[in-house]
Design an enzyme around this catalytic site. Structure first.
Site, PDB file in Angstrom:
ATOM      1  N   CYS B  87      -8.929  35.919 -33.964  1.00 50.79           N
ATOM      2  CA  CYS B  87      -9.988  34.919 -33.803  1.00 50.79           C
ATOM      3  C   CYS B  87      -9.954  34.375 -32.375  1.00 50.79           C
ATOM      4  CB  CYS B  87      -9.875  33.836 -34.879  1.00 50.79           C
ATOM      5  SG  CYS B  87     -11.414  32.916 -35.105  1.00 50.79           S
ATOM      6  N   HIS B 192     -10.486  37.329 -39.434  1.00 49.69           N
ATOM      7  CA  HIS B 192      -9.143  36.936 -39.859  1.00 49.69           C
ATOM      8  C   HIS B 192      -8.586  37.998 -40.806  1.00 49.69           C
ATOM      9  CE1 HIS B 192      -8.806  32.785 -38.302  1.00 49.69           C
ATOM     10  NE2 HIS B 192     -10.131  32.820 -38.350  1.00 49.69           N
ATOM     11  N   GLU B 194      -5.760  38.089 -42.127  1.00 50.23           N
ATOM     12  CA  GLU B 194      -4.964  37.442 -43.186  1.00 50.23           C
ATOM     13  C   GLU B 194      -5.845  36.805 -44.247  1.00 50.23           C
ATOM     14  OE1 GLU B 194      -5.644  36.217 -40.314  1.00 50.23           O
ATOM     15  OE2 GLU B 194      -5.758  34.030 -40.339  1.00 50.23           O
TER      16      GLU B 194
END
Lengths: 253, 212
Positions: B87, B192, B194
């Protein structure tokens, strides 16, 4: 192409998932982390935890719940309820939240939105607007679980918090919440047209057609619902298939 | 093997830490820690720069912690340690950022960071949600990830590429939006990983086992 998001909302009180009808008569619907895992596996696009007792019981927010969920669910998590300060936002982000939602605190002091957005970026600052119809085409903000009138116009307030740096609006119709009568479409459309950021429609979903209407008629970027998912009326997959059939882009994989 | 996620007071470090730890266990990828200490970064075999927030504030924070910035730059530029920016951490890899004010980036990727300007004015900014990836260039960290796979984005600025050779994947949001960049030992994802469920965890596992 960006997909329209389907977001199950877990209203949490005392560490348990509840869903009130018009915010009273709470019904226990399970463990929040277990529910989050189930929604993660079912293909929900985001999760939302709202601590519905936090404001009026002056409780702190749900760091432990955020941490345990983030350890097991690798999807976006928004947390709201009782968020008052920039430090509250920082603590929730560190615990595992991806976005944090202001509600009453932003009404009392819209500048808290600016302070949080300056520090962490607009992308993680949501403002939850709980609005009630006060006249045709006029909606007013209510706080404290819908019990307290503020006299603040909902559309004006939406513009104000966006100017302060909010990155998203979570819009709940207090007239419709818990009724299963469908979103308040005129309200949703008015707010969506008034702001440049995504609007999540919330409050009143009873059928899969309601989800479609929130997007096609209300102009929402995302739809949030609780009861129809929690009580097994419909799965996330059924909701997305229904929206896809109506021509709305959704994430099916 | 030690992977360090740099903590510079920007973003959702807990979920990123857990995702990297989970994948490290699966691929025998060693230890994963979160740290703001220059000596940990200097000893790291792999470095992750996460980030939520504005470009200028993030760069200020990164440079504000004694020795941290220099340790990161030396590990990546001199020692060639594998790096992953996420990001804003990815955006900081650019030459220049134009969020609020003009701020120099790390200059690792030939691109500049500017506000997203969708051709369709009805498209909202931030670009927030799940978008499908278009793979522009094969790469070991994209093993098992295909065009059409979804990733989770949330950002108002994007890296405009000056050299298409550094572009690994993009998505469409009223025009192309840079999704993955890479060069030598460096990778950056605008989305992202994750938070991107299967495709994101796959990318993390690939990166943890990548030997550039």
């Amino acid at each position: 192409m960006l997909k329209t998001r389907v977001i199950p909302c877990l209203d949490v009180a005392d560490g348990r998932v509840v869903k009130g009808v018009n915010f009273v008569d709470l019904v226990d619907a399970g463990d929040p982390v277990e529910a989050a895992i189930a929604y993660n596996e079912a293909g929900a696009d985001e999760l939302c935890f709202l601590d519905i007792h936090a404001t009026h019981e002056n409780r702190g927010t749900m760091y432990d719940l955020a941490t345990r969920t983030a350890e097991q669910c690798f999807m976006p998590l928004t947390i709201g309820g009782g968020v008052r300060t920039v430090d509250d936002v920082r603590s929730l982000l560190l615990a595992g939240a991806d976005k944090v939602s202001f509600n009453s605190a932003a009404v009392a002091d819209p500048d808290v939105v600016a302070r949080a957005a300056d520090r962490f970026g607009s992308q993680c600052i949501v403002v939850a607007i709980d609005a009630k119809t006060v006249a045709p085409g006029r909606w007013e903000i209510f706080t404290h679980g819908g019990r307290r009138s503020t006299g603040v116009d909902a559309v004006e307030f939406a513009r104000t918090v966006i100017a302060k740096g909010a990155g998203e609006i979570l819009l709940t119709s207090m007239d419709r919440d818990g009724t299963r009568a469908g979103f308040n479409i005129p309200l949703t459309r008015a707010i969506s047209d008034a702001v440049s950021v995504p609007v999540i429609a919330s409050g009143g979903v009873g059928t899969l057609d309601h989800l479609v209407e929130g997007v096609t008629e209300g102009g929402a970027s995302a739809v949030l619902a609780a009861s129809i998912f929690h009580f097994g009326d419909h799965t996330i997959g059924e909701a997305k298939a229904h929206m896809a059939a109506a021509g709305i882009p959704v994430r099916l994989s | 093997m030690l992977t360090v996620l740099i903590d510079y007071a920007a973003g959702n470090l807990h979920s990123a830490e857990k995702a990297f730890q989970l994948m490290a266990r699966e691929v025998d990828g060693g230890d994963v820690i979160v740290s703001d200490r220059a000596e940990d970064v200097a000893h790291a075999d792999r470095i992750v720069l996460p980030g939520d927030g504005a470009f200028p504030a993030c760069m200020t924070e990164l440079k504000g912690q004694t020795g941290l910035f220099d340790a990161m730059v030396e590990s990546v530029e001199t020692k060639g340690r594998p790096f992953l920016g996420i990001c804003v951490g990815m955006q900081l890899m650019a030459r220049t950022g134009f969020e609020y004010e003009k701020v120099p980036g790390l200059g690792w990727i030939a691109g500049d960071v500017r506000r997203i300007a969708p051709s369709d004015p009805s498209l909202k900014v931030p670009h927030m949600g799940w978008n499908d990836l278009v793979i522009d260039r094969p790469h070991p960290v994209l093993d098992g990830i295909a065009t059409g796979d979804h990733a989770y984005f949330v950002h108002s600025y994007q890296m405009e590429m000056a050299d298409p050779a550094h572009l690994l994947a993009h998505c469409d949001y009223g025009g192309p939006v840079t999704a993955i960049v890479g060069r030598d030992t460096m990778i950056g994802t605008q989305f992202h990983p994750e938070k991107s469920q299967a495709a994101g965890l796959r990318l993390i596992a690939n990166w943890l086992t990548w030997s550039p």
